[in-house]
Design an enzyme around this catalytic site. Structure first.
Site, PDB file in Angstrom:
ATOM      1  N   SER A  10       0.839  -1.197   0.000  1.00 20.74           N
ATOM      2  CA  SER A  10       0.000   0.000   0.000  1.00 20.74           C
ATOM      3  C   SER A  10       0.873   1.245   0.000  1.00 20.74           C
ATOM      4  O   SER A  10       2.099   1.169   0.109  1.00 20.74           O
ATOM      5  CB  SER A  10      -0.931   0.006   1.207  1.00 20.74           C
ATOM      6  N   LYS A  11       0.205   2.376  -0.099  1.00 20.25           N
ATOM      7  CA  LYS A  11       0.888   3.675  -0.224  1.00 20.25           C
ATOM      8  C   LYS A  11       1.953   3.887   0.851  1.00 20.25           C
ATOM      9  O   LYS A  11       2.970   4.510   0.612  1.00 20.25           O
ATOM     10  CB  LYS A  11      -0.133   4.819  -0.099  1.00 20.25           C
ATOM     11  N   ARG A  12       1.680   3.371   2.063  1.00 24.00           N
ATOM     12  CA  ARG A  12       2.649   3.662   3.131  1.00 24.00           C
ATOM     13  C   ARG A  12       3.999   2.985   2.883  1.00 24.00           C
ATOM     14  O   ARG A  12       4.987   3.336   3.509  1.00 24.00           O
ATOM     15  CB  ARG A  12       2.061   3.324   4.497  1.00 24.00           C
ATOM     16  N   HIS A  13       4.041   2.005   1.975  1.00 24.92           N
ATOM     17  CA  HIS A  13       5.319   1.360   1.663  1.00 24.92           C
ATOM     18  C   HIS A  13       6.110   2.124   0.603  1.00 24.92           C
ATOM     19  O   HIS A  13       7.296   1.919   0.426  1.00 24.92           O
ATOM     20  CB  HIS A  13       5.090  -0.062   1.167  1.00 24.92           C
ATOM     21  N   GLY A  14       5.419   2.963  -0.147  1.00 20.45           N
ATOM     22  CA  GLY A  14       6.077   3.681  -1.240  1.00 20.45           C
ATOM     23  C   GLY A  14       5.106   3.784  -2.402  1.00 20.45           C
ATOM     24  O   GLY A  14       3.887   3.634  -2.228  1.00 20.45           O
TER      25      GLY A  14
END
Ligand code: GLU
Length: 487
Positions: A260-264
């Site tokens: 998801s977005k929080r990983h990149g």
């Protein structure tokens, strides 16, 4: 010509995700290998979440990755339209067929009634399955409900279809990737295939479209396995040929949670904006489940197609290793032709006034800064000291390098001597060599001498080739920066 027809059917509720890109790639590879057709269908039945910007992003991203479709919304084809919202008048006919065959029925249950059923199931700690309350309503009862103003949804009769086409409630299919998969249809429950407003649901529309578009192989994420059992029953109820299915493992983040977005970055366009090359990205994405038989991982899509076998694709989850993507991207950058690289870097250099440089200087700058680039956007920081009169000095470099007695001495000598130097690459090589030698005799290591000059001129202790940097900056700017660094 091959009868193989595969498709990618994205829902335009976001930019093209790398997971969808992988699904598209595996379908594409499967088709290319046997000379089949790769179809794009836009599944925009959820009008609220759909936007034209997302549709454009899906088109652009697939094209940028080289996954050109043979049939689709913009190129057309014999079984179009290829956008679901333009196909709404196609679906009712097949609802009618299922109603007539007894494999579907009208359901008048209100949302409140359904909610009460669900609550009851939760209370009894049971998985919710629709009660089938409406399956055997007679015409008088239906008329009464209609007179109340209720509009029916249409449900699929799972048990009837199972009994008509299978010997047991447990149905099987042979997955192209995972082998035998089965499901007890008693646990499925009669699902809605058309909502009371006349909109088809995903499981129904997808079958009708795949059937009419003669899709022979459906390769998609394993999150669709439970849908596949429902879809198989619909094909059978319609008397249609059931396609082959293949389900891919999921793509997980390095911490093993859902990517998801929080990983990149997760959307193809985000990667491109950050300066990943689409050739590197598609190569990397192929390795999420597929492995080359010769062990050489750097391959073009055409080379991968030669070597691709769907039954060899891993059935387990893959980890999206950003570090590996970075490494792969750096390898692709190294291979780029200098002129190509110069053009590709320009979008990342807009904050600088490139017109202050000649083309020769720009080429030279790119040549001496390209080596450590992982992503194209690294260039923004890598070349900052080539622009402007002054240079921003890293505070640590100021105290540990520029403020030392030896550096100050080096810079003063440099300022005195260099003003008379001829400012050419060849001569600067020679002069700097002599300069280092001079200090070496005084017991100063060559790298200490060079650090002082580099720190004064670039504000850093590491960077591009020193002589190249001095040549590009020119004598005036170099001496100006050195003078500023002297206390
Ligand atoms: N529109 C569906 C999705 O994006 C397609 C699933 C399928 O391939 O059937 O998940």
């Amino acid at each position: 010509m091959s009868d193989v027809r595969v498709r990618i059917a994205p829902s335009p509720s976001g930019n093209l995700h790398v997971g969808t890109a992988r699904t598209a790639l595996f379908n594409y590879l499967y088709a290319k290998k046997v000379g089949g057709k790769f179809v794009l269908r836009i599944e925009d039945t959820d009008a609220e979440r759909t936007s034209q910007a997302y549709i454009d992003n899906i088109f652009d991203s697939l094209k940028a990755l080289g996954l050109n479709w043979d049939e689709g919304p913009d190129v057309g084809g014999p079984y179009g339209p290829y956008t679901q919202s333009e196909r709404f008048d196609i679906y009712p006919k097949y609802i009618q067929i299922l109603l007539e065959k007894g494999f579907a029925y009208e359901c008048f249950c209100t949302p409140e009634e359904l909610e009460a059923e669900k609550e009851e199931a939760t209370k009894n700690k049971k998985a919710y399955v629709y009660s089938k309350k409406c399956e055997n309503l007679n015409d008088i009862e239906k008329d009464r409900l209609r007179a109340e103003g209720r509009k029916p949804a249409i449900r699929f009769s799972v048990e009837k279809a199972t009994k008509a086409f299978h010997n047991s409630s447990i149905i099987h299919f042979d997955d192209l990737v995972k082998g035998d998969l089965h499901q007890d249809t008693n646990l499925i429950g009669d699902f809605v295939i058309m909502k009371s407003n006349g909109a088809p649901t995903y499981n129904f529309a997808v079958v009708i479209d795949d059937m009419l578009m003669k899709i022979s192989h459906i390769i998609r994420g394993e999150d669709h396995i439970s849908n596949t059992f429902k879809q198989i029953l619909i094909y059978e109820a319609l008397g249609a040929e059931v396609p082959r299915f293949g389900h891919l493992g999921m793509i997980l983040a390095p911490d093993r949670s859902k990517l998801s977005k929080r990983h990149g970055a997760t959307a193809v366009s985000e990667f491109v904006e950050k300066g990943y090359l689409t050739d590197a990205l598609i190569n990397f994405v192929a390795l999420l489940g597929w492995a080359p038989s010769d062990g050489n991982e750097i391959k073009t899509v055409d080379e991968i197609a030669q070597d691709f076998r769907i039954n060899e694709v891993s059935s387990s989850n893959s980890i999206f290793e950003y570090d590996k993507l970075n490494w792969m991207n750096s390898q692709y950058i190294k291979k780029l032709d200098i002129n190509d690289l110069k053009e590709r870097l320009k979008p990342f250099l807009t904050k600088y006034d490139l017109s202050t440089m000649t083309d020769e200087q720009y080429t030279h700058m790119v040549e001496i800064t390209r080596d450590p680039l992982t992503i194209l956007s690294d260039i923004t920081d890598a070349v900052s000291y080539f622009f402007g009169e002054d240079v921003e000095v890293d505070p640590e470099v100021q105290t540990t390098v520029l403020d030392t007695e030896v550096s100050q001495d080096v810079l003063k000598t440099f300022a005195e001597q260099a003003k008379d130097w001829e400012w050419t690459e060849e001569n600067l090589h020679e002069k700097l060599e002599e300069f280092r030698g001079f200090y070496k005799e005084k017991g100063v290591k060559a790298k200490v001498t060079m650090w002082a000059i580099r720190a004064a001129v670039t504000g850093r202790t590491r960077g591009a080739d020193m002589v190249g940097t001095l040549v590009i900056l020119g004598k005036d700017k170099t001496l100006h920066r050195v003078a500023k660094a002297i206390k």
